[in-house]
Design a protein around this motif. Structure first.
Motif, PDB file in Angstrom:
ATOM      1  N   VAL A   1      11.795  -3.004   0.302  1.00  0.00           N
ATOM      2  CA  VAL A   1      10.646  -3.818   0.452  1.00  0.00           C
ATOM      3  C   VAL A   1      11.036  -5.206   0.736  1.00  0.00           C
ATOM      4  CG1 VAL A   1       8.726  -4.758  -1.039  1.00  0.00           C
ATOM      5  CG2 VAL A   1       9.398  -2.200  -0.899  1.00  0.00           C
ATOM      6  N   GLY A   2      11.964  -5.775   0.066  1.00  0.00           N
ATOM      7  CA  GLY A   2      12.549  -7.129   0.392  1.00  0.00           C
ATOM      8  C   GLY A   2      12.819  -7.429   1.653  1.00  0.00           C
TER       9      GLY A   2
ATOM     10  N   PHE B   1       5.927   1.186  -3.823  1.00  0.00           N
ATOM     11  CA  PHE B   1       6.107   2.462  -4.849  1.00  0.00           C
ATOM     12  C   PHE B   1       7.252   3.194  -4.789  1.00  0.00           C
ATOM     13  CE2 PHE B   1       1.579   1.385  -4.524  1.00  0.00           C
ATOM     14  CZ  PHE B   1       1.106   1.460  -5.629  1.00  0.00           C
ATOM     15  N   ALA B   2       7.931   3.124  -3.491  1.00  0.00           N
ATOM     16  CA  ALA B   2       9.070   3.961  -3.469  1.00  0.00           C
ATOM     17  C   ALA B   2       9.740   3.495  -1.831  1.00  0.00           C
ATOM     18  CB  ALA B   2       9.041   5.433  -3.198  1.00  0.00           C
TER      19      ALA B   2
ATOM     20  N   ALA C   1       0.889  -1.172   0.011  1.00  0.00           N
ATOM     21  CA  ALA C   1      -0.033   0.020  -0.081  1.00  0.00           C
ATOM     22  C   ALA C   1       1.008   1.377  -0.014  1.00  0.00           C
ATOM     23  CB  ALA C   1      -0.928  -0.074   1.179  1.00  0.00           C
ATOM     24  N   PHE C   2       0.468   2.242  -0.674  1.00  0.00           N
ATOM     25  CA  PHE C   2       1.181   3.501  -0.582  1.00  0.00           C
ATOM     26  C   PHE C   2       0.847   4.437   0.751  1.00  0.00           C
ATOM     27  CE2 PHE C   2       2.786   6.453  -4.183  1.00  0.00           C
ATOM     28  CZ  PHE C   2       3.458   7.229  -3.288  1.00  0.00           C
ATOM     29  N   LYS C   3       2.018   4.246   1.370  1.00  0.00           N
ATOM     30  CA  LYS C   3       1.993   4.868   2.794  1.00  0.00           C
ATOM     31  C   LYS C   3       3.051   5.959   2.790  1.00  0.00           C
ATOM     32  CE  LYS C   3       3.194   1.417   4.825  1.00  0.00           C
ATOM     33  NZ  LYS C   3       3.740   0.686   3.743  1.00  0.00           N
ATOM     34  N   PRO C   4       2.524   7.002   2.681  1.00  0.00           N
ATOM     35  CA  PRO C   4       3.593   8.345   2.675  1.00  0.00           C
ATOM     36  C   PRO C   4       4.571   8.195   3.489  1.00  0.00           C
ATOM     37  CG  PRO C   4       1.613   8.881   1.907  1.00  0.00           C
ATOM     38  CD  PRO C   4       1.271   7.696   2.484  1.00  0.00           C
ATOM     39  N   GLY C   5       5.630   8.395   3.339  1.00  0.00           N
ATOM     40  CA  GLY C   5       6.867   8.623   4.377  1.00  0.00           C
ATOM     41  C   GLY C   5       7.527   7.232   4.689  1.00  0.00           C
ATOM     42  N   ASN C   6       6.756   6.089   4.402  1.00  0.00           N
ATOM     43  CA  ASN C   6       7.266   4.841   4.972  1.00  0.00           C
ATOM     44  C   ASN C   6       7.697   4.007   3.634  1.00  0.00           C
ATOM     45  OD1 ASN C   6       6.103   1.729   6.170  1.00  0.00           O
ATOM     46  ND2 ASN C   6       7.150   3.269   7.270  1.00  0.00           N
ATOM     47  N   VAL C   7       8.231   2.666   3.868  1.00  0.00           N
ATOM     48  CA  VAL C   7       8.614   2.073   2.920  1.00  0.00           C
ATOM     49  C   VAL C   7       7.704   1.243   2.451  1.00  0.00           C
ATOM     50  CG1 VAL C   7      10.057  -0.044   2.497  1.00  0.00           C
ATOM     51  CG2 VAL C   7      10.834   1.564   4.050  1.00  0.00           C
ATOM     52  N   HIS C   8       7.383   1.209   1.041  1.00  0.00           N
ATOM     53  CA  HIS C   8       6.254   0.610   0.224  1.00  0.00           C
ATOM     54  C   HIS C   8       6.757   0.372  -1.029  1.00  0.00           C
ATOM     55  CE1 HIS C   8       5.610   4.515  -1.430  1.00  0.00           C
ATOM     56  NE2 HIS C   8       5.590   4.847  -0.199  1.00  0.00           N
TER      57      HIS C   8
ATOM     58  N   LEU D   1      -0.321  11.331  -2.971  1.00  0.00           N
ATOM     59  CA  LEU D   1       0.240  10.472  -2.003  1.00  0.00           C
ATOM     60  C   LEU D   1       1.822  10.546  -2.389  1.00  0.00           C
ATOM     61  CD1 LEU D   1      -1.838   7.305  -1.741  1.00  0.00           C
ATOM     62  CD2 LEU D   1      -1.653   9.276  -0.051  1.00  0.00           C
ATOM     63  N   ALA D   2       2.134  10.449  -3.681  1.00  0.00           N
ATOM     64  CA  ALA D   2       3.592  10.571  -3.959  1.00  0.00           C
ATOM     65  C   ALA D   2       4.129  11.693  -3.605  1.00  0.00           C
ATOM     66  CB  ALA D   2       3.912  10.409  -5.634  1.00  0.00           C
ATOM     67  N   ALA D   3       3.429  13.151  -3.795  1.00  0.00           N
ATOM     68  CA  ALA D   3       4.186  14.171  -3.292  1.00  0.00           C
ATOM     69  C   ALA D   3       4.166  14.394  -1.918  1.00  0.00           C
ATOM     70  CB  ALA D   3       3.095  15.502  -3.565  1.00  0.00           C
TER      71      ALA D   3
END
Length: 280
Positions: free
Chosen positions: A38-39, A30-31, A21-28, A245-247
């Protein structure tokens, strides 16, 4: 009745759902960020799930062994908060009478000083960011009180400790309703998880941010999260949501801000949801 395999799968699924899930500021997915991948999180979920469901181990020992397995596998603290929150829930799920929340209270009260010592050792081994000394119940010292008493002393400044002394109030009365409301209005895939995460992040200052960056920045992040949550709630377009979310994600990571406690609470929320689905 849930088997140990059912509970283990529910936990591993919750960890995977959170990282997807795209969780801003956290590891996910998407980034990545904060020198973690992520691994590493997926590996941590896999190696910690076995001790967390080992019927031969007490609750405190399950927590310590799960932290040690993670440390041995990935060499860093990816999941201390997740383990602290999920271990009692997983033990509670092994009981085939009563409901999960009442069983949770019993599991926590049944812990003894040896369990408390094992949890203290786990916290020291994980070395979470911002961990300092405490005038009462310091985790680097031999415990003299039940774990719940130590958690009660820390609960005003730490959201994970607060769950232990409130029967996981934020999980059951904030995160789960946010996740279920999102599902009920037709959200799918990662979006119920995103809304659960944003519920935590926008409702109270994240404990990890508070420890590492102070109260002013933690409150600033909370306020911005409230705006972002409201904005994506009004806008159902996936691409617009991702852009918003990305911003926010970029702004947080550029400043080295990781709302890790909100992510930990989200995993626990997903675990309860997954367990309930299996019990239905």
């Amino acid at each position: 009745m849930l088997t140990h395999s059912d509970i283990r799968t529910a936990y591993e699924d919750a960890c995977r759902q959170e990282i997807e899930a795209f969780k801003p500021g956290n590891v996910h997915v998407f980034a990545e960020g904060h020198d973690m991948t992520v691994g590493q999180f997926l590996t941590s979920a896999n190696v910690s799930s076995e001790p967390l469901t080992d019927p031969k181990l007490s609750l405190g020992t399950r927590i310590f062994e799960a932290v040690r397995a993670t440390r041995n596998a990935v060499g860093t603290n990816t999941n201390l908060g997740i383990i602290l929150l999920c271990a009692p829930l997983m033990l509670a799920a092994e009981t085939n009478t009563g409901d999960l929340r009442s069983n949770l209270d019993e599991a926590l009260r049944a812990m003894d000083l040896e369990d408390t010592a094992a949890v203290f050792e786990a916290i020291v081994l994980a070395s979470p960011g911002g961990l300092g000394s405490s005038s009462q119940h310091d985790v680097r010292e031999k415990p003299t009180v039940h774990l719940l008493e130590a958690m009660r002393e820390a609960s005003a400044r730490d959201s994970i400790a607060r769950q232990y002394v409130t029967s996981y109030q934020d999980i059951f009365e904030r995160g789960l309703p946010a996740l279920e409301a999102a599902t009920a209005r037709g959200e799918s895939a990662m979006w119920p998880t995103v809304f659960a995460y944003m519920e935590f992040l926008s409702t109270f200052p994240d404990s990890h941010v508070l420890r590492k960056h102070g109260a002013e920045i933690a409150e600033e992040v909370r306020q911005e999260a409230a705006i972002v949550r409201a904005t994506i709630g009004r806008n159902g377009d996936r691409e617009d949501r991702i852009r918003i979310l990305a911003a926010f994600d970029g702004r947080l990571k550029q400043r080295g801000i990781n709302p890790g406690t909100s992510a930990d609470l989200t995993v626990a929320c997903l675990l309860v949801h997954n367990l309930r689905l299996r019990l239905a």
